[in-house]
Design an enzyme around this catalytic site. Sequence first.
Site, PDB file in Angstrom:
ATOM      1  CG  ASN A   9      23.026 -15.088  17.608  1.00 36.18           C
ATOM      2  OD1 ASN A   9      23.282 -14.086  18.292  1.00 36.18           O
ATOM      3  ND2 ASN A   9      23.914 -15.654  16.800  1.00 36.18           N
ATOM      4  CD1 TRP A  10      17.621 -11.082  19.261  1.00 34.51           C
ATOM      5  CD2 TRP A  10      17.930  -9.670  20.977  1.00 34.51           C
ATOM      6  NE1 TRP A  10      16.416 -10.923  19.915  1.00 34.51           N
ATOM      7  CE2 TRP A  10      16.582 -10.064  20.965  1.00 34.51           C
ATOM      8  CE3 TRP A  10      18.366  -8.783  21.963  1.00 34.51           C
ATOM      9  CZ2 TRP A  10      15.659  -9.601  21.909  1.00 34.51           C
ATOM     10  CZ3 TRP A  10      17.449  -8.327  22.909  1.00 34.51           C
ATOM     11  CH2 TRP A  10      16.106  -8.736  22.868  1.00 34.51           C
ATOM     12  CE  LYS A  11      23.686 -14.053  13.512  1.00 37.29           C
ATOM     13  NZ  LYS A  11      23.992 -14.444  12.144  1.00 37.29           N
ATOM     14  CD  GLU A  97      27.580 -14.175  12.250  1.00 31.39           C
ATOM     15  OE1 GLU A  97      27.318 -13.681  13.363  1.00 31.39           O
ATOM     16  OE2 GLU A  97      26.719 -14.384  11.372  1.00 31.39           O
ATOM     17  CD  GLU A 167      23.837 -21.364  13.525  1.00 32.55           C
ATOM     18  OE1 GLU A 167      22.698 -20.897  13.581  1.00 32.55           O
ATOM     19  OE2 GLU A 167      24.855 -20.708  13.803  1.00 32.55           O
ATOM     20  N   GLY A 173      22.426 -15.922   7.177  1.00 36.36           N
ATOM     21  CA  GLY A 173      22.228 -14.546   6.750  1.00 36.36           C
ATOM     22  C   GLY A 173      22.183 -14.375   5.244  1.00 36.36           C
ATOM     23  CB  SER A 212      18.197 -18.499   5.826  1.00 39.42           C
ATOM     24  OG  SER A 212      19.310 -17.670   5.488  1.00 39.42           O
TER      25      SER A 212
HETATM   26  P1  PGA Z   1      20.328 -16.250  10.176  1.00 38.16           P
HETATM   27  O1  PGA Z   1      21.468 -16.514  11.281  1.00 38.16           O
HETATM   28  O2  PGA Z   1      19.045 -16.847  10.734  1.00 38.16           O
HETATM   29  O3  PGA Z   1      20.272 -14.777  10.023  1.00 38.16           O
HETATM   30  O4  PGA Z   1      20.766 -16.971   8.938  1.00 38.16           O
HETATM   31  C1  PGA Z   1      21.540 -17.730  11.970  1.00 38.16           C
HETATM   32  C2  PGA Z   1      22.679 -17.704  12.952  1.00 38.16           C
HETATM   33  O5  PGA Z   1      23.717 -17.083  12.671  1.00 38.16           O
HETATM   34  O6  PGA Z   1      22.578 -18.313  14.046  1.00 38.16           O
END
Ligand code: PGA
Length: 249
Positions: A9-11, A97, A167, A173, A212
Amino acid sequence: MRVPVIAGNWKMYKTTEEAVSFLRAFLPLVADAKGVEIILAPPFTAISTVAELVRGSGVRVSSQNVHFAEEGAYTGEVSIRMLRDAGASHCIIGHSERRQYYAETDDSVNRKNRSVLAAGLTPIFCLGETLEQREAGNTFDVVETQLFGGLKDISAAEGPKVIVAYEPVWAIGTGKTATPEQAQDVHSFLRNRLKKLWGEASDSVRILYGGSVKPENIVSLMAKEDIDGALVGGACLAADSFAKIVKYK
Ligand code: PGA
């Protein structure tokens, strides 16, 4: 046999130019990856470029969100038909998010899951507890409510196409990964709940872990019986680290 899924997921990162240079480095690194489904979720603006470049590679493309309506006066939103047109086959739905910053609820997540399935795309349906909820001992109640809320009125005939992503919000993050045992506990609980919902058909549902995930911890996570893949944020932005996760075997 559940084929593992590694999704990135590149966000809100990467312009189309940055997406192109990522793929130039990434695709050769994973050209020999076998027995794993690879999915990339760029921002909307890069979906069609990414879809064009991954054609023939086996890599699939996902959005990070979608609107549940077919079309309409919804300024700023993107429909499933538009996503398909741009080359996406999957949609991330209910990411924490979006729940946190954009008022996504179990009800809107459910409408999105249903619309995406009805259109023949695959939802990557996210759920997970916050740190406060975990510390209060409410993890299982929270994920059960999110699971049943998000999958309401979805039948055993079409439900198992959904990819579930567990998650824990406190692990996203933050560099704090759930231990493989903590993740497995929730995954096996979710599998058991899915069985209640869909019976034997639930055996084929892939449940991904996210929070993470890095090249250093993917192997121990994937060793767990009910962990069928990963949804990766930070560590999917660089081609070499995401390729290492994809090729964890
Ligand atoms: P992260 O994000 O690997 O940076 O913890 C995971 C996600 O939000 O899908």
